[in-house]
Write a protein that holds these residues in place. Structure first.
Motif, PDB file in Angstrom:
ATOM      1  N   GLU A 206      30.693 -17.799  49.347  1.00  0.00           N
ATOM      2  CA  GLU A 206      30.746 -17.081  50.623  1.00  0.00           C
ATOM      3  C   GLU A 206      31.182 -17.988  51.767  1.00  0.00           C
ATOM      4  N   ASP A 207      30.887 -19.294  51.654  1.00  0.00           N
ATOM      5  CA  ASP A 207      31.216 -20.218  52.734  1.00  0.00           C
ATOM      6  C   ASP A 207      32.706 -20.507  52.836  1.00  0.00           C
ATOM      7  N   ILE A 208      33.436 -20.384  51.747  1.00  0.00           N
ATOM      8  CA  ILE A 208      34.846 -20.794  51.770  1.00  0.00           C
ATOM      9  C   ILE A 208      35.815 -19.653  51.493  1.00  0.00           C
ATOM     10  N   MET A 209      35.309 -18.439  51.235  1.00  0.00           N
ATOM     11  CA  MET A 209      36.189 -17.336  50.852  1.00  0.00           C
ATOM     12  C   MET A 209      37.059 -16.888  52.024  1.00  0.00           C
ATOM     13  N   ILE A 210      38.191 -16.283  51.680  1.00  0.00           N
ATOM     14  CA  ILE A 210      39.029 -15.617  52.671  1.00  0.00           C
ATOM     15  C   ILE A 210      38.456 -14.217  52.849  1.00  0.00           C
ATOM     16  N   PRO A 211      37.992 -13.857  54.054  1.00  0.00           N
ATOM     17  CA  PRO A 211      37.318 -12.560  54.215  1.00  0.00           C
ATOM     18  C   PRO A 211      38.244 -11.383  53.922  1.00  0.00           C
ATOM     19  N   ARG A 212      37.621 -10.286  53.609  1.00  0.00           N
ATOM     20  CA  ARG A 212      38.352  -9.092  53.180  1.00  0.00           C
ATOM     21  C   ARG A 212      39.410  -8.642  54.176  1.00  0.00           C
ATOM     22  N   ASN A 213      39.121  -8.725  55.458  1.00  0.00           N
ATOM     23  CA  ASN A 213      40.081  -8.239  56.463  1.00  0.00           C
ATOM     24  C   ASN A 213      41.335  -9.107  56.554  1.00  0.00           C
ATOM     25  N   GLU A 214      41.293 -10.323  55.940  1.00  0.00           N
ATOM     26  CA  GLU A 214      42.460 -11.200  55.968  1.00  0.00           C
ATOM     27  C   GLU A 214      43.189 -11.243  54.622  1.00  0.00           C
ATOM     28  N   VAL A 215      42.695 -10.497  53.652  1.00  0.00           N
ATOM     29  CA  VAL A 215      43.295 -10.511  52.322  1.00  0.00           C
ATOM     30  C   VAL A 215      44.589  -9.697  52.317  1.00  0.00           C
ATOM     31  N   GLY A 217      47.283  -7.876  49.913  1.00  0.00           N
ATOM     32  CA  GLY A 217      47.389  -7.382  48.556  1.00  0.00           C
ATOM     33  C   GLY A 217      48.433  -6.294  48.433  1.00  0.00           C
ATOM     34  N   VAL A 218      48.606  -5.811  47.222  1.00  0.00           N
ATOM     35  CA  VAL A 218      49.587  -4.766  46.921  1.00  0.00           C
ATOM     36  C   VAL A 218      48.840  -3.472  46.602  1.00  0.00           C
ATOM     37  N   ASP A 219      49.172  -2.409  47.342  1.00  0.00           N
ATOM     38  CA  ASP A 219      48.578  -1.103  47.110  1.00  0.00           C
ATOM     39  C   ASP A 219      49.535  -0.288  46.253  1.00  0.00           C
ATOM     40  N   LEU A 220      49.116   0.065  45.045  1.00  0.00           N
ATOM     41  CA  LEU A 220      49.977   0.818  44.140  1.00  0.00           C
ATOM     42  C   LEU A 220      50.268   2.220  44.637  1.00  0.00           C
ATOM     43  N   ASP A 221      49.515   2.693  45.627  1.00  0.00           N
ATOM     44  CA  ASP A 221      49.788   4.019  46.192  1.00  0.00           C
ATOM     45  C   ASP A 221      50.950   3.988  47.177  1.00  0.00           C
ATOM     46  N   ASP A 222      51.383   2.794  47.574  1.00  0.00           N
ATOM     47  CA  ASP A 222      52.544   2.696  48.457  1.00  0.00           C
ATOM     48  C   ASP A 222      53.814   3.023  47.676  1.00  0.00           C
ATOM     49  N   SER A 223      54.872   3.279  48.419  1.00  0.00           N
ATOM     50  CA  SER A 223      56.147   3.569  47.770  1.00  0.00           C
ATOM     51  C   SER A 223      56.726   2.292  47.178  1.00  0.00           C
ATOM     52  N   GLY A 244      44.765   2.257  46.743  1.00  0.00           N
ATOM     53  CA  GLY A 244      44.183   2.877  47.919  1.00  0.00           C
ATOM     54  C   GLY A 244      43.199   2.013  48.668  1.00  0.00           C
ATOM     55  N   ASP A 245      42.279   1.376  47.959  1.00  0.00           N
ATOM     56  CA  ASP A 245      41.242   0.558  48.588  1.00  0.00           C
ATOM     57  C   ASP A 245      41.057  -0.713  47.773  1.00  0.00           C
ATOM     58  N   ILE A 246      40.779  -1.803  48.457  1.00  0.00           N
ATOM     59  CA  ILE A 246      40.676  -3.089  47.758  1.00  0.00           C
ATOM     60  C   ILE A 246      39.513  -3.123  46.773  1.00  0.00           C
ATOM     61  N   ASN A 247      38.548  -2.206  46.935  1.00  0.00           N
ATOM     62  CA  ASN A 247      37.450  -2.143  45.973  1.00  0.00           C
ATOM     63  C   ASN A 247      37.910  -1.583  44.617  1.00  0.00           C
ATOM     64  N   GLU A 310      26.207  -8.012  46.214  1.00  0.00           N
ATOM     65  CA  GLU A 310      25.248  -7.498  45.236  1.00  0.00           C
ATOM     66  C   GLU A 310      25.477  -6.032  44.887  1.00  0.00           C
ATOM     67  N   TYR A 311      26.257  -5.324  45.729  1.00  0.00           N
ATOM     68  CA  TYR A 311      26.542  -3.916  45.460  1.00  0.00           C
ATOM     69  C   TYR A 311      27.897  -3.718  44.777  1.00  0.00           C
ATOM     70  N   GLY A 312      28.580  -4.822  44.474  1.00  0.00           N
ATOM     71  CA  GLY A 312      29.874  -4.725  43.820  1.00  0.00           C
ATOM     72  C   GLY A 312      31.031  -4.537  44.771  1.00  0.00           C
ATOM     73  N   GLU A 313      30.785  -4.556  46.069  1.00  0.00           N
ATOM     74  CA  GLU A 313      31.853  -4.414  47.053  1.00  0.00           C
ATOM     75  C   GLU A 313      32.626  -5.721  47.177  1.00  0.00           C
ATOM     76  N   VAL A 314      33.937  -5.628  47.256  1.00  0.00           N
ATOM     77  CA  VAL A 314      34.772  -6.818  47.411  1.00  0.00           C
ATOM     78  C   VAL A 314      34.620  -7.357  48.830  1.00  0.00           C
ATOM     79  N   MET A 315      34.197  -8.621  48.933  1.00  0.00           N
ATOM     80  CA  MET A 315      33.985  -9.254  50.235  1.00  0.00           C
ATOM     81  C   MET A 315      35.187 -10.091  50.669  1.00  0.00           C
ATOM     82  N   GLY A 316      36.006 -10.504  49.703  1.00  0.00           N
ATOM     83  CA  GLY A 316      37.156 -11.354  50.007  1.00  0.00           C
ATOM     84  C   GLY A 316      37.665 -11.990  48.732  1.00  0.00           C
ATOM     85  N   ILE A 317      38.457 -13.038  48.881  1.00  0.00           N
ATOM     86  CA  ILE A 317      38.970 -13.759  47.720  1.00  0.00           C
ATOM     87  C   ILE A 317      38.723 -15.253  47.909  1.00  0.00           C
TER      88      ILE A 317
END
Length: 422
Positions: A206-215, A217-223, A244-247, A310-317
Motif C-alpha cells: 500500500e505504501d508504494i502502489m500507484i493509486p487506482r485513479n492514476e492507473v 489501462g485498456v477498457d475492452l468496451d471501448d471501440s 467497463g470497470d477496473i475491478n 480486504e473486499y477484493g476491490e482493486v486499489m491500484g497497481i
C-alpha cells in the motif's frame, strides 16, 4: 631460594612479569576481536583467525586457562619478590616488595599490555593463539576443575556457559547502526541501498502502489479505434485490461504482444483477439510486506501486481520498478516529459507538493520525517488532521512541518506548500 643471587631472582621476577603481560594482553585481545570480521577472515583461510575462533568457541575454557596462568605467575612473582626484599631489608622488606610489585604489575603487566591489546586486538590475539591452544590442552584437567565450579556458580544466577549468546547476532537496528558507522568503508550510495533493504520490512504494498485513479489501462468496451490510439500513445510496457470497470480485470497486456497482433494490420485488433494475448493477472493484498512481494515476483516471474483490499476491490497497481526504487532510489526517467512535478522547490525552505504525492516519496526526496503510520498520501495526511475538506486556504502544523493549503477541489486537497521549521 636464599642461596640464589639477588640479580638472578630479579631477572626471574622480570620474566614472570613478561609472562603476566602476555596473559593479560591475550585476554583483552581475544575478547576485543570483532566476531564478524573474525568469521570472515577464518572463511578466507586465515590461520590465526581459525585458531582464535576455536578458542573463542568456549570462552569459559579460554578465560580459565588465561586466568590460571596469570595467577600462577603473579603469585610466584610475589613470593620471589617477598623473599628478595626480606633478604635485603629485613622484615620491612615484605611491605617494600608489596608496594614495588603492585606498581610494576599494574604498569607493565596490566594497564600497558591491555591498552595495546585493546587498540590492536588482531596483532596480539592471533600470535597468542599459537601458545594458548597447546597450553589449553596441557592444563585441561585444571581448567575443567575450575570451569565446573565456575559454571555451577554461573548457573545459580541463570547463565548457561557454552550457550550461544544473543550478542552474537545483530538485530536490524544494530545492523543499521553498523552501516551508519561504516564511514568511508562503504560508498554513500551503497550505504543508502543497504539501509533501504533493512527498511523494507517496515513498508507494505500500500505504501508504494500507484493509486487506482492514476492507473492507465485498456477498457475492452471501448471501440477498436480508441484502444488502438491508447496503445499507440501509451508510455508503459504493461497495461491492465478490464471491461467497463477496473475491478473487472481480464488480464495484463504486454505491448510487445500487442505489436505482434498489429503486425498483420490494425483491423486484426478486436476485443476477442486482444484477450488471446493477455497475461494472467497477479493480485496482491494491500498489506503484503515488500520483502514478501519481492520474493513472490521472483518466484512467479511477474513484474506487475494488482493491489486489492480486504473486499477484493482493486486499489491500484504495483510494479517491480516501484519495488526496486525503494532500494536503489529513482533509476527510471519519467515516461512522459511533463512540467507537472509533484514536489517543486520555491525557495526559503518552502516546497509546493501535489496532494496525491505519497508521504514516503516526500520523505525520501526531501529527507524529512512526515508520519507514515497513517494515510499514505499528502492529501490524506492533511485531511486526517483537519478531519474535513477545508473550504479555503488555511495553515496548520503537523509535528515540525508548517503546511499552507494552496488549492482545494470538491473531493481533495490538490496542492499545498510545506516547510520544515525545526
Amino acid at each position: 631460594m636464599n642461596d640464589l643471587p639477588p640479580g638472578l631472582l630479579f631477572a626471574l621476577i622480570g620474566l614472570l612479569i613478561i609472562i603476566s603481560a602476555f596473559f593479560s594482553s591475550s585476554e583483552t585481545s581475544m575478547m576485543a576481536l570483532n566476531r564478524y570480521r573474525l568469521r570472515h577472515q577464518a572463511r578466507t583461510g586465515h590461520r590465526g583467525a581459525k585458531r582464535a575462533m576455536e578458542l573463542l568457541a568456549r570462552p569459559d575454557k579460554l578465560i580459565g586457562v588465561i586466568l590460571i596462568g596469570n595467577n600462577i605467575v603473579n603469585i610466584l612473582a610475589s613470593v620471589i619478590a617477598g623473599a628478595v626484599f626480606t633478604r635485603l631489608y629485613g622484615e620491612a622488606g615484605v611491605w617494600y616488595a608489596t608496594a614495588a610489585l603492585t606498581l610494576v604489575v599494574l604498569i607493565f603487566a596490566e594497564v600497558t599490555p591491555k591498552t595495546i591489546a585493546a587498540l590492536h586486538p588482531e596483532k596480539i590475539a592471533f600470535p597468542a593463539s599459537v601458545i594458548l591452544r597447546p597450553l589449553l590442552w596441557l592444563l585441561t584437567p585444571l581448567v575443567r576443575l575450575v570451569g565446573s565450579v565456575s559454571n555451577g556458580l554461573a548457573r545459580l544466577v541463570g547463565v548457561e556457559a557454552g550457550k550461544e549468546s544473543e550478542a552474537e547476532h545483530l538485530a536490524p537496528e544494530e545492523l543499521r547502526s553498523v552501516v551508519f558507522e561504516s564511514g568511508a568503508l562503504l560508498p554513500t550510495k551503497h550505504k543508502g541501498m543497504l539501509l533501504n533493504v533493512l527498511d523494507l520490512d517496515q513498508a507494505t504494498v500500500e505504501d508504494i502502489m500507484i493509486p487506482r485513479n492514476e492507473v492507465k489501462g485498456v477498457d475492452l468496451d471501448d471501440s477498436a479505434q480508441e484502444i488502438l490510439q491508447q496503445l499507440a500513445e501509451s508510455s508503459f510496457t504493461r497495461l491492465p485490461v478490464y471491461r467497463g470497470d477496473i475491478n473487472k480485470i481480464v488480464g495484463i497486456l504486454h505491448l510487445r504482444r500487442a505489436a505482434q497482433l498489429l503486425r498483420d494490420g490494425p483491423e486484426r485488433l478486436t476485443a476477442e483477439s486482444l484477450k488471446t494475448h493477455l497475461i494472467e493477472p497477479y493480485f496482491v493484498p494491500e498489506a503484503t510486506p515488500l520483502p514478501t512481494l519481492l520474493m513472490n515476483f521472483q518466484k512467479r516471474k511477474h513484474r506487475m501486481g494488482l493491489v486489492v483490499d480486504e473486499y477484493g476491490e482493486v486499489m491500484g497497481i504495483v510494479t517491480l520498478e516501484d519495488l526496486l526504487e525503494e532500494i536503489v532510489g529513482d533509476f527510471t526517467a519519467s515516461p512522459v516529459p511533463s512540467d507537472d512535478e509533484e514536489i517543486v522547490e520555491q525557495g526559503d525552505g518552502w516546497y509546493l507538493v501535489d496532494g496525491g504525492t505519497s508521504i514516503r516519496e516526500i520523505n525520501r526526496t526531501l529527507h524529512w520525517g512526515l508520519p507514515t503510520d497513517g494515510p499514505k498520501t499528502f492529501n490524506g495526511l492533511i485531511m486526517e488532521h483537519l478531519e474535513s475538506i477545508p473550504e479555503g486556504n488555511i495553515s496548520l502544523y503537523i509535528q515540525e512541518y508548517l503546511i499552507e493549503i494552496v488549492e482545494v477541489s470538491d473531493k481533495m486537497i490538490t496542492s499545498a506548500r510545506v516547510k520544515k521549521e525545526r
